[in-house]
Write a protein that holds these residues in place. Structure first.
Motif, short mmCIF file in Angstrom:
data_model
loop_
_atom_site.label_atom_id
_atom_site.label_comp_id
_atom_site.label_asym_id
_atom_site.label_seq_id
_atom_site.Cartn_x
_atom_site.Cartn_y
_atom_site.Cartn_z
N ARG A 48 0.84 -1.21 0.00
CA ARG A 48 0.00 0.00 0.00
C ARG A 48 0.87 1.25 0.00
O ARG A 48 0.58 2.23 -0.69
N TYR A 49 1.95 1.21 0.76
CA TYR A 49 2.87 2.34 0.82
C TYR A 49 3.52 2.58 -0.55
O TYR A 49 3.61 3.72 -1.01
N GLN A 50 3.94 1.52 -1.20
CA GLN A 50 4.55 1.66 -2.52
C GLN A 50 3.56 2.27 -3.53
O GLN A 50 3.94 3.12 -4.33
N ARG A 51 2.31 1.82 -3.48
CA ARG A 51 1.30 2.39 -4.39
C ARG A 51 1.13 3.89 -4.13
O ARG A 51 1.02 4.69 -5.06
N LYS A 52 1.10 4.28 -2.87
CA LYS A 52 0.96 5.69 -2.53
C LYS A 52 2.18 6.48 -3.01
O LYS A 52 2.05 7.57 -3.56
N LEU A 53 3.37 5.92 -2.82
CA LEU A 53 4.59 6.60 -3.29
C LEU A 53 4.56 6.77 -4.81
O LEU A 53 4.96 7.82 -5.32
N GLN A 54 4.12 5.75 -5.52
CA GLN A 54 4.03 5.86 -6.99
C GLN A 54 3.07 6.98 -7.37
O GLN A 54 3.36 7.77 -8.27
N ASP A 55 1.95 7.06 -6.68
CA ASP A 55 0.97 8.11 -6.95
C ASP A 55 1.57 9.50 -6.65
O ASP A 55 1.50 10.41 -7.46
N VAL A 56 2.16 9.65 -5.48
CA VAL A 56 2.70 10.94 -5.06
C VAL A 56 3.83 11.39 -5.98
O VAL A 56 3.87 12.56 -6.39
N THR A 57 4.74 10.50 -6.32
CA THR A 57 5.90 10.90 -7.14
C THR A 57 5.52 11.18 -8.59
O THR A 57 6.29 11.80 -9.31
N SER A 58 4.36 10.74 -9.02
CA SER A 58 3.93 11.00 -10.40
C SER A 58 3.29 12.38 -10.56
O SER A 58 2.98 12.81 -11.67
N ARG A 59 3.10 13.09 -9.48
CA ARG A 59 2.42 14.39 -9.50
C ARG A 59 3.38 15.52 -9.87
O ARG A 59 4.59 15.43 -9.64
N ASN A 60 2.82 16.62 -10.42
CA ASN A 60 3.64 17.79 -10.70
C ASN A 60 4.10 18.41 -9.37
O ASN A 60 3.63 18.03 -8.30
N ASP A 61 5.01 19.36 -9.43
CA ASP A 61 5.63 19.90 -8.22
C ASP A 61 4.61 20.47 -7.23
O ASP A 61 4.72 20.25 -6.03
N ASP A 62 3.61 21.22 -7.73
CA ASP A 62 2.61 21.79 -6.82
C ASP A 62 1.79 20.71 -6.14
O ASP A 62 1.52 20.78 -4.94
N ARG A 63 1.38 19.72 -6.90
CA ARG A 63 0.58 18.64 -6.32
C ARG A 63 1.44 17.76 -5.41
O ARG A 63 0.95 17.21 -4.43
N LEU A 64 2.72 17.62 -5.74
CA LEU A 64 3.64 16.88 -4.86
C LEU A 64 3.71 17.57 -3.51
O LEU A 64 3.56 16.94 -2.47
N ASP A 65 3.90 18.89 -3.52
CA ASP A 65 3.98 19.65 -2.28
C ASP A 65 2.69 19.51 -1.48
O ASP A 65 2.72 19.30 -0.26
N GLU A 66 1.56 19.57 -2.15
CA GLU A 66 0.26 19.40 -1.49
C GLU A 66 0.16 18.01 -0.84
O GLU A 66 -0.29 17.88 0.30
N SER A 67 0.61 16.99 -1.56
CA SER A 67 0.57 15.62 -1.02
C SER A 67 1.46 15.47 0.20
O SER A 67 1.10 14.80 1.17
N LEU A 68 2.63 16.11 0.15
CA LEU A 68 3.58 15.99 1.25
C LEU A 68 3.09 16.68 2.52
O LEU A 68 3.60 16.44 3.60
#
Length: 152
Positions: A48-68
Protein backbone atom coordinates in the motif's frame (compact mmCIF):
# COMPACT_ATOMS: atom_id res chain seq x y z
CA UNK A 1 8.25 24.23 -3.04
CA UNK A 2 10.97 25.17 -5.50
CA UNK A 3 11.72 22.93 -8.45
CA UNK A 4 15.08 21.86 -6.95
CA UNK A 5 13.44 21.07 -3.58
CA UNK A 6 10.74 19.09 -5.37
CA UNK A 7 13.36 17.18 -7.35
CA UNK A 8 15.32 16.29 -4.19
CA UNK A 9 12.18 15.20 -2.37
CA UNK A 10 10.92 13.23 -5.37
CA UNK A 11 14.34 11.53 -5.63
CA UNK A 12 14.21 10.59 -1.92
CA UNK A 13 10.73 9.10 -2.32
CA UNK A 14 11.75 7.22 -5.46
CA UNK A 15 14.72 5.94 -3.45
CA UNK A 16 12.26 4.51 -0.94
CA UNK A 17 10.35 2.84 -3.78
CA UNK A 18 13.54 1.30 -5.14
CA UNK A 19 14.61 0.21 -1.67
CA UNK A 20 11.35 -1.62 -0.99
CA UNK A 21 11.29 -3.07 -4.49
CA UNK A 22 14.80 -4.48 -4.16
CA UNK A 23 14.95 -5.23 -0.42
CA UNK A 24 11.41 -6.22 0.56
CA UNK A 25 12.30 -9.85 1.29
CA UNK A 26 15.27 -9.03 3.50
CA UNK A 27 13.30 -6.20 5.15
CA UNK A 28 10.48 -8.62 5.95
CA UNK A 29 12.97 -11.20 7.24
CA UNK A 30 14.49 -8.63 9.58
CA UNK A 31 11.38 -6.85 10.82
CA UNK A 32 8.48 -9.26 10.73
CA UNK A 33 7.75 -12.02 13.13
CA UNK A 34 8.24 -15.47 11.70
CA UNK A 35 4.49 -15.96 12.10
CA UNK A 36 2.99 -15.92 8.63
CA UNK A 37 0.15 -13.56 9.56
CA UNK A 38 2.57 -10.87 10.79
CA UNK A 39 4.68 -11.14 7.64
CA UNK A 40 1.62 -10.97 5.35
CA UNK A 41 0.30 -7.94 7.23
CA UNK A 42 3.63 -6.10 6.91
CA UNK A 43 3.94 -7.02 3.22
CA UNK A 44 0.45 -5.60 2.56
CA UNK A 45 1.37 -2.38 4.38
CA UNK A 46 4.52 -2.03 2.28
CA UNK A 47 2.55 -2.70 -0.93
CA UNK A 48 0.00 0.00 0.00
CA UNK A 49 2.87 2.34 0.82
CA UNK A 50 4.55 1.66 -2.52
CA UNK A 51 1.30 2.39 -4.39
CA UNK A 52 0.96 5.69 -2.53
CA UNK A 53 4.59 6.60 -3.29
CA UNK A 54 4.03 5.86 -6.99
CA UNK A 55 0.97 8.11 -6.95
CA UNK A 56 2.70 10.94 -5.06
CA UNK A 57 5.90 10.90 -7.14
CA UNK A 58 3.93 11.00 -10.40
CA UNK A 59 2.42 14.39 -9.50
CA UNK A 60 3.64 17.79 -10.70
CA UNK A 61 5.63 19.90 -8.22
CA UNK A 62 2.61 21.79 -6.82
CA UNK A 63 0.58 18.64 -6.32
CA UNK A 64 3.64 16.88 -4.86
CA UNK A 65 3.98 19.65 -2.28
CA UNK A 66 0.26 19.40 -1.49
CA UNK A 67 0.57 15.62 -1.02
CA UNK A 68 3.58 15.99 1.25
CA UNK A 69 1.48 18.23 3.53
CA UNK A 70 -1.49 15.88 3.60
CA UNK A 71 -0.36 12.24 3.68
CA UNK A 72 1.98 10.63 6.22
CA UNK A 73 5.03 9.02 4.62
CA UNK A 74 8.34 7.75 5.93
CA UNK A 75 10.19 11.02 6.46
CA UNK A 76 7.05 12.97 7.43
CA UNK A 77 6.86 15.03 10.60
CA UNK A 78 3.41 14.56 12.09
CA UNK A 79 1.88 16.83 14.71
CA UNK A 80 -0.63 14.84 16.74
CA UNK A 81 -2.86 15.49 19.70
CA UNK A 82 -3.56 12.97 22.43
CA UNK A 83 -7.15 14.02 23.18
CA UNK A 84 -7.32 12.21 26.50
CA UNK A 85 -4.94 14.73 28.06
CA UNK A 86 -4.73 17.42 25.30
CA UNK A 87 -0.99 16.90 24.84
CA UNK A 88 0.35 17.83 21.40
CA UNK A 89 3.55 16.21 20.12
CA UNK A 90 5.38 16.09 16.79
CA UNK A 91 7.00 12.86 15.61
CA UNK A 92 8.96 12.06 12.46
CA UNK A 93 8.49 8.63 10.91
CA UNK A 94 11.75 6.95 9.97
CA UNK A 95 13.16 3.59 9.04
CA UNK A 96 13.98 1.50 12.14
CA UNK A 97 17.73 2.12 11.70
CA UNK A 98 17.21 5.86 12.08
CA UNK A 99 15.05 6.21 15.17
CA UNK A 100 16.08 8.80 17.73
CA UNK A 101 13.78 9.16 20.75
CA UNK A 102 15.53 12.40 21.77
CA UNK A 103 14.46 13.92 18.43
CA UNK A 104 11.00 12.27 18.45
CA UNK A 105 12.06 10.25 15.42
CA UNK A 106 10.13 6.99 15.60
CA UNK A 107 10.08 3.84 13.51
CA UNK A 108 7.29 3.59 11.01
CA UNK A 109 6.97 0.02 12.34
CA UNK A 110 6.25 1.13 15.91
CA UNK A 111 2.61 0.94 17.03
CA UNK A 112 2.27 4.73 16.62
CA UNK A 113 4.19 4.73 13.32
CA UNK A 114 2.08 1.97 11.78
CA UNK A 115 -1.09 3.76 12.87
CA UNK A 116 0.04 7.07 11.35
CA UNK A 117 1.61 5.78 8.12
CA UNK A 118 -0.53 6.72 5.10
CA UNK A 119 -2.84 8.75 7.33
CA UNK A 120 -4.03 12.27 6.58
CA UNK A 121 -4.65 15.56 8.33
CA UNK A 122 -7.73 15.45 10.57
CA UNK A 123 -7.60 11.66 10.87
CA UNK A 124 -8.37 10.14 14.23
CA UNK A 125 -6.53 6.88 14.67
CA UNK A 126 -6.52 4.22 17.33
CA UNK A 127 -3.05 3.05 18.24
CA UNK A 128 -2.75 -0.52 19.47
CA UNK A 129 0.12 -0.17 21.93
CA UNK A 130 1.61 -2.74 24.28
CA UNK A 131 0.05 -0.94 27.26
CA UNK A 132 -3.37 -0.76 25.64
CA UNK A 133 -5.12 1.20 22.94
CA UNK A 134 -5.21 4.99 22.73
CA UNK A 135 -6.48 7.57 20.26
CA UNK A 136 -4.59 10.38 18.51
CA UNK A 137 -5.71 13.14 16.14
CA UNK A 138 -3.48 14.10 13.20
CA UNK A 139 -3.20 17.90 13.16
CA UNK A 140 -0.40 18.60 10.71
CA UNK A 141 1.82 16.73 8.25
CA UNK A 142 5.05 17.96 6.65
CA UNK A 143 7.68 15.99 4.81
CA UNK A 144 10.92 16.67 6.69
CA UNK A 145 13.07 19.17 4.83
CA UNK A 146 16.20 17.19 5.60
CA UNK A 147 14.99 13.60 5.43
CA UNK A 148 18.42 12.02 5.06
CA UNK A 149 17.48 9.63 7.83
CA UNK A 150 14.38 8.54 5.95
CA UNK A 151 16.33 5.98 3.91
CA UNK A 152 18.26 3.03 5.31
Amino acid sequence: MSHSDAKGTRDALIGQLVYFDEQVSSFLDEYSDSARQDRVKLRKLIERYQRKLQDVTSRNDDRLDESLRSVVLIGSSVKIEFPEDSIVETYTLAFPEHIDPDQNRISFLSPLGISLLLGSIADTVTVEGPGGNYVVHVQEVNFAENAVYAMP
